[in-house]
Design an enzyme around this catalytic site. Structure first.
Site: not given
Ligand SMILES: Nc1nc2c(ncn2[C@@H]2O[C@H](COP(=O)(O)OP(=O)(O)OP(=O)(O)O)[C@@H](O)[C@H]2O)c(=O)[nH]1
Ligand SMILES: [Mg+2]
Length: 1275
Positions: A80, A283
């Protein structure tokens, strides 16, 4: 951020992650997979949405395998870029223990009890929540972490002991984004997260990594830490800047998107938006991409996507995946990079099984897919996997830049180029010119949609395969609760701060339930959140109440675009001080320089041997040629006690600074440590000296007496060390004394000071036979040899009789702390390593110096914060780099024969002789004509002083505690704590001819010592000095005599009383005086009452309506009140804790004046004071008495009369009693104590609080004062 939570338990994608490490890079292969199902999430579903939900495609995240602990346990974790902590599910977490089908932590859970290297660092501090309402909580811990073939010792991670997510994550974002920072609101709590830790461990050269995601069909990719792979992208990498999310803070990968083009065989269109330049976050944890409404709608129009209110998404026929059209995303202005994303990357399955079918409209009967570009209503927008797959992205967290180029899909070649060094630029990347022009955007006109036809025409309806293959069909119904009413916006949102926004809103509305009532829903489809139309706007001010980092999201909304961020970035160039930047910006020379600097203080109970120890330090480091003892028995005296009075009395009165070099053998090589050292006084009356030393030093040596252990002032200095977060090494001195027991002292540090402590040495011999120590870390014996113990005899041979004890104590030490962790725990204020020796016998001082170098922090190891005065005193981190703008604190002033000397701690930047500095308080610009390093009362001129060091400068007119900067940074440094003066005495020179010298001396003393004060009592015309105690004042009287040749007359020491009121009393006071010329007229009405919340402060308020007293007179009333408070009506002592409220009054045309209102207020106040129950307060002193147990009875008797006993602690030999005593009752206490304990007891006192004096005492005091006043009046 966490990608989808899930939905489906899929067969895990085959193949272990491939890994490689070495040559400054670490590569981690990642694979896309569906996380296992979360049972809880399936439990509840809104039935009306069920169909939609079941048809919704499940999105996976990118996962890979890591190994954790000793022996290693395998875990598969999600990568992440939107969060920053690694966390793993605890095998004992409820969710992992679940045995129902689909339950348990199938990707692996961590069992801490199976790992011998597991170590909890911050219990219960790990707490992360995600936007979908899921969360994970538990301890922060360190353990061995293996990733991509690289092994990291002591990696800090979160342990998800209470979690509803059945797998862990590897967050690789900025360290300021760590959950701990969000929870504490304090950047300094950030730790080295994975990329930063890799860099510190030398696995990679800088904090940067590259992300390659292969195309949609491949479902795999790799993250390469510390390097780039030139075979994984096309053309050149373009370098663009990352924007701050808040001034000075980079927390997400936010870049400026400045154009979007639609291209197809039929033509191309430049799409337009009101929001250009658009702040977008890159992201990897988000599946889709989200653009502003106006732009998304044009994109949809080009490709024929339709927004389905039912789905809450834009959908598109699945065959459009074959369209030959594409979108070209432009970044960073006209010259910036463009990334083309083709349609096959933008059409995604909605389901795992057979797709839903359009039931009506132009696509009737066609399979429906999800479109990869969705809309959102507010910044920052997101570019998720649908975009990232087409772009190779290099994240440079040090220079805050992104390198970007089109992805080379399916590349099997590899050419890895590592970043050359810390802070190095992205290799073979070209910086985009004119990035500031990112704001010059085309004016908004609707595009012609020339490409539109080509998008559709080039698509083939035949032979369509679903974009995402390989997902078993069996799970069509397995989904989460879905959302989305007709007006809702569905989005998979993930960036970490957005989660925080949700949390903030939830917090604002006091509970999650309340939050959802307000339109914030916690959804579980992926990381979806739905905002319905009634959703409140989150404003900056609302969010500001929660935390400054996360209000950034909404602030950027207010600023609306990246141009604001651009401006910010420029303004705040110097404030860009993330831990990453800090660690990496440092040049190797600077890092080396700082790693060998120690700024330490020596602090302890009185007479424990601080000055004697310091004398040895100076001797062994070669700073002084011979050892001289305190009290100057040999007529010389210890170097650091340079004042005549100190040498006579054998006590330290003023702290003294020195610097010296210690050569320490490390792995056979001599390393030179540069030590700045301050020896502080132990007597409580000079506590300000300890206070300011602790304010500016990075570490301390706490000296204890081997016989007495923790004593009363040990507790005081412990408090001071804790107040300023000063890590310490404890040194048990006086090992030569009879009854020496170092282990008792260790136990007392643990119990009384409540800081974990363990001896890292044991003594060889004791008392007279004390020879040296066994070093438990290295397991070797160290003895002193030669004249004054100048040589060390080090032997691997531990004396036979000590072997067992050494083993046992080593075990105890290791139980407390694994030895590698000593330094870290010490710096983290969680532990103090204990060493021992005898200063007087010249034993074991050198190993203590080694411990200082080994375990105490260097200036870059400890966070130092300044307050940004231009931004509401927001804390900003200071970095001890020479190259940065200067910030320093004047912590001590001293006058010496050569002039005014100012001690300065340099926090940032270097200082050169002749340089100009600004005083933040007075805004004065001053030149620094001379810089010296102090060596007690001597000094050495230097031309320059480096960041992180301590020096003294000449010719600077300032106050103690002033901040100096280079004039460009609007910073202030928090000052130190200055205790209240509790004792005073009247003083006057015996000869009137000494008046000049007297006032000169007084001015100097006050400037040098903030706890020493002077005022002239107007009525008695007496000069009153006040300070910390009898000795404090006595020393100044003595110094007047010696240093200024002024003999003084002094009164009896007096307690500094205070006065206050107990109830409310109204007043209506009229001042009316006529005396020939203009008179005085003022009428004031209102009341006086206690100021309940601020027992120490006074408060003035006006509630006048209709202008019966004009504003300027009201100001005079306020002044009058203040003046009246300076000299209370009862005793002439200060008034505290009192409010005066003026509500009404009257003026006279000619006779009213400021003067009249000032006076009237004073008189009204005095009158009302009495009625409001004016009373006398006296200082209560926290008194700590220690004595051998046999004297407990007699001390109890002594104390009964003097105060209230708060606490007694009885040890094996000694007992300690803490009592709140009236200072008045403590005059002469020392002689009583001496008598009662045969001189074996000792005590210390410090101010605790004010409390009403006994009624008879009040009466007595008031009567006496009134009598004095009367006498004066009649004189
Ligand atoms: N037996 C013994 N006496 C010591 C030792 N170290 C210091 N002393 C004695 O303890 C007394 C106090 O020593 P100082 O060095 O002045 O102590 P200090 O902590 O600096 O005292 P203040 O600065 O006044 O608080 C002196 O008489 C020293 O000779 C030691 O290792 N053993
Ligand atoms: Mg001393």
């Amino acid at each position: 951020m966490r990608g989808s939570v899930g939905l489906v338990l899929s067969s895990l994608l085959a193949g272990a992650a491939q890994a490689q490490a070495g040559n400054g890079v670490v590569q981690w292969s990642i694979q896309k997979r569906q996380p296992p199902v979360d049972v809880r999430r399936l439990g509840k579903r809104a039935s009306t949405y069920e169909e939609v939900v079941t048809n919704e495609q499940t999105k996976g995240g990118y996962f890979a395998t890591c190994r954790l602990g000793t022996p290693a346990q395998d875990l598969t974790l999600q990568l992440d870029t939107g969060s920053s902590d690694i966390w793993v599910p605890d095998s004992s977490a409820k969710i992992c223990r679940a045995t129902t089908s689909g339950g348990g932590c199938t990707l692996g859970a961590f069992d801490p009890s199976d790992s011998s290297t597991f170590n909890v660092t911050l219990p219960n501090e790990f707490d992360i929540s995600y936007v979908d309402g899921s969360s994970s909580k538990g301890d922060y811990f360190t353990d061995v972490f293996e990733i991509g073939g690289a092994t990291l010792q002591n990696m800090t991670m979160g342990l998800g002991s209470t979690t509803d997510i059945p797998y862990g994550l590897v967050g690789v974002g900025y360290a300021v984004n760590e959950a701990i920072v969000g929870n504490t609101g304090n950047i300094s709590t950030a730790y080295a997260n994975l990329p930063l830790h890799m860099m510190r461990e030398g696995l990679i050269n800088t904090n940067a990594y590259s992300l390659w995601l292969n195309d949609l069909d491949a479902n795999e990719g790799s993250i390469l830490f510390g390097g780039i792979d030139t075979e994984k992208y096309k053309g050149d990498l373009s370098k663009i800047q990352i924007y701050q999310t808040q001034r000075g803070i980079y927390s997400s990968f936010r870049v400026a998107m400045t154009s979007l083009q639609a291209v197809s065989p039929s033509g191309s269109d430049t799409l337009t938006s009101n929001d250009f330049p658009i702040p977008v976050v890159l992201d990897s944890g988000t599946t889709l991409s989200y653009l502003p409404q106006d732009l998304a709608q044009q994109v949809w129009k080009e490709v024929g996507a339709v927004y389905s209110p039912q789905f809450g998404l834009a959908v598109i026929p699945c065959y459009m995946a074959t369209s030959k059209g594409s979108f070209s995303f432009g970044f960073a202005g006209p010259d910036g990079p463009r990334i083309s994303v083709s349609m096959d990357e933008l059409v995604l399955d909605l389901t795992n099984g057979s797709p839903p079918v359009f039931k009506s409209g132009e696509y009737k009967g066609e399979d429906a897919c999800e479109f990869g570009i969705q809309n959102f209503t507010q910044a920052p927008y997101l570019l998720g996997d649908t975009f990232l797959r087409s772009s190779y992205v290099v994240y440079d967290l040090v220079n805050n830049e992104i390198g970007i180029a089109p992805t080379e899909f399916n590349s099997t070649k590899s050419n890895i180029v590592a970043f050359a060094s810390a802070g190095a630029q992205i290799p073979s990347a070209t910086v985009v010119p004119n990035q500031s022009q990112a704001t010059d955007i085309p004016s908004v006109t609707s595009p012609a949609f020339a490409a539109s036809k080509g998008f559709t025409d080039s698509a083939s309806k035949d032979g369509v395969t679903n974009a995402a293959p390989g997902i078993p069909a069996a799970f069509g119904a397995g989904t989460a609760w879905m959302m989305i009413d007709g007006n809702g916006y569905g989005l998979c949102f993930s960036s970490f701060y957005f989660m925080r926004v949700i949390r903030a809103v939830a917090a604002l509305n006091s509970s999650r339930a309340a939050a959802s009532r307000h339109g914030v829903r916690y959804m579980s489809l992926g990381c979806r959140v739905a905002l319905d139309t009634a959703s409140p706007r989150w404003t900056a001010s609302q969010l500001g109440t929660r935390g400054r980092y996360f209000s950034a999201t909404s602030m950027s909304r207010a600023m609306s675009a990246a141009d604001a961020a651009l401006k910010q970035a420029k303004e705040q160039a110097a404030a860009n001080m993330t831990p990453e930047a800090a660690a990496a910006r440092m040049s190797p020379e600077e890092a080396k320089r700082l790693s060998q600097v120690r700024n330490i203080g020596i602090a302890a109970h009185i007479d424990s041997g601080k000055t004697t120890v310091t004398e040895r330090i100076l001797f062994y480091t070669g700073r002084v040629k011979a050892i001289h003892e305190v009290r100057g028995r040999d007529g010389v005296g210890a170097k650091m006690d340079s004042m005549e009075l100190e040498r006579e009395r054998g006590i330290t009165i003023q702290s003294a600074a020195t610097f010296t070099d210690w050569r320490k053998k490390e792995n056979g090589v001599d390393e030179t440590y540069h030590i700045n050292l301050i020896d502080t006084p132990g007597h409580i009356d000079f506590t300000i000296e300890v206070e300011r030393a602790m304010r500016v030093l990075d570490g301390a040596v706490m000296v204890l007496c081997a016989v007495s252990g923790v004593q009363s002032q040990t507790i005081t200095v412990d408090r001071q060390m804790k107040r300023y977060n000063v890590p310490r090494v404890s040194f048990i001195n006086k090992m030569d004394r009879m009854g020496a027991n170092p282990f008792k002292a260790v136990e007392q540090i643990n119990n009384k000071l409540k800081i974990a402590a363990a001896a890292i040495q044991i003594p060889i011999g004791s008392e007279k036979e004390f020879e040296g120590v066994v070093d438990l870390v290295e397991m070797r014996a160290i003895r002193n040899d030669g004249q004054k113990g100048i040589n060390l005899k080090i032997s691997k041979e531990i004396p036979a009789e000590l072997k067992e004890l050494a083993e046992q104590k080593r075990q105890e030490l290791i139980e407390k702390l694994a030895d590698a962790a000593i330094r870290r725990a010490t710096i983290a204020l969680k532990f103090t390593p204990v060493v021992m020796g005898s200063a007087i016998a010249d034993k074991s001082i050198q190993p203590m110096l080694d411990a200082v170098c080994d375990y105490l922090p260097n200036p870059s190891d400890v966070p130092n914060m300044a307050l940004d005065l231009s931004r509401g005193e927001q804390p900003v981190a200071l970095m001890p780099y020479n190259s940065l703008p200067f910030v320093g604190l004047a912590f001590k002033l001293e006058e010496n024969p050569y002039g005014q000397l100012t001690y300065m701690r340099v926090y940032q930047g270097s200082l050169k002789k002749g340089q100009y500095l600004f005083n933040s308080r007075s805004s004065k610009k001053i030149r620094i004509p001379r810089i010296v390093r102090m060596h007690s009362n001597e000094m050495e001129d230097v031309a320059e002083i480096g960041a992180g060091e301590i020096c003294a400068v000449f010719g600077v007119d300032c106050a103690s505690g002033d901040t100096f900067t280079d004039g460009h940074l609007p910073y202030g440094l928090s000052s130190m704590f200055v205790p209240d003066a509790v004792m005073s005495l009247s003083i006057s020179p015996k000869r009137s001819s000494d008046a000049d010298a007297f006032s000169k001396a007084m001015n100097r003393f006050m400037r040098e010592d903030p706890t020493f004060r002077l005022h002239v009592d107007e009525e008695s015309e007496e000069t009153i000095i006040s300070g910390m105690g009898e000795l404090h004042l006595e020393i100044y009287v003595e110094r007047l005599r010696r240093e200024y040749k002024v003999d003084c007359e002094t009164g009896q020491p007096r307690v500094a009383y205070r006065e206050t009121v107990q109830t409310r009393a109204d007043f209506d006071f009229l001042l009316k005086r006529q005396s020939g010329g203009p008179g005085d007229y003022a009428r004031v009405m209102g009341w006086v009452e206690p100021n309940p919340n601020h027992k120490e402060d006074n408060h003035f308020e006006t509630q006048v309506v209709g202008g019966t007293i004009p504003d300027k007179y009201l100001a005079a009333c306020g002044k009058g009140f203040q003046e009246a408070c300076e000299k209370g009506p009862l005793l002439g002592h200060k008034v505290i804790g009192t409010s005066m409220i003026v509500t009404d009054g009257a003026t006279h045309v000619t006779d009213s004046s400021d003067y009249a209102f000032n006076l009237a207020s004073q008189m009204a106040f005095r009158k009302a004071f009495d009625e409001a129950g004016g009373q006398v307060l006296e200082p209560l002193m926290k008194t700590t008495i220690t004595a051998p147990v046999e004297f407990q009875g007699s001390i109890l008797m002594l104390m009964n009369k003097r105060g209230t006993i708060v606490d007694t602690e009885v040890g094996a030999d000694d007992f300690t009693m803490v009592a709140d005593c009236s200072l008045n009752a403590m005059f002469g206490f020392s002689s009583h104590l001496r008598a009662a304990t045969q001189g074996k007891g000792d005590f210390s006192m410090e101010f605790s609080h004010y409390a009403p004096a006994a009624p008879h005492l009040q009466k007595e005091l008031v009567a006496k004062y009134q009598k004095e006043l009367e006498a004066k009046r009649t004189k």
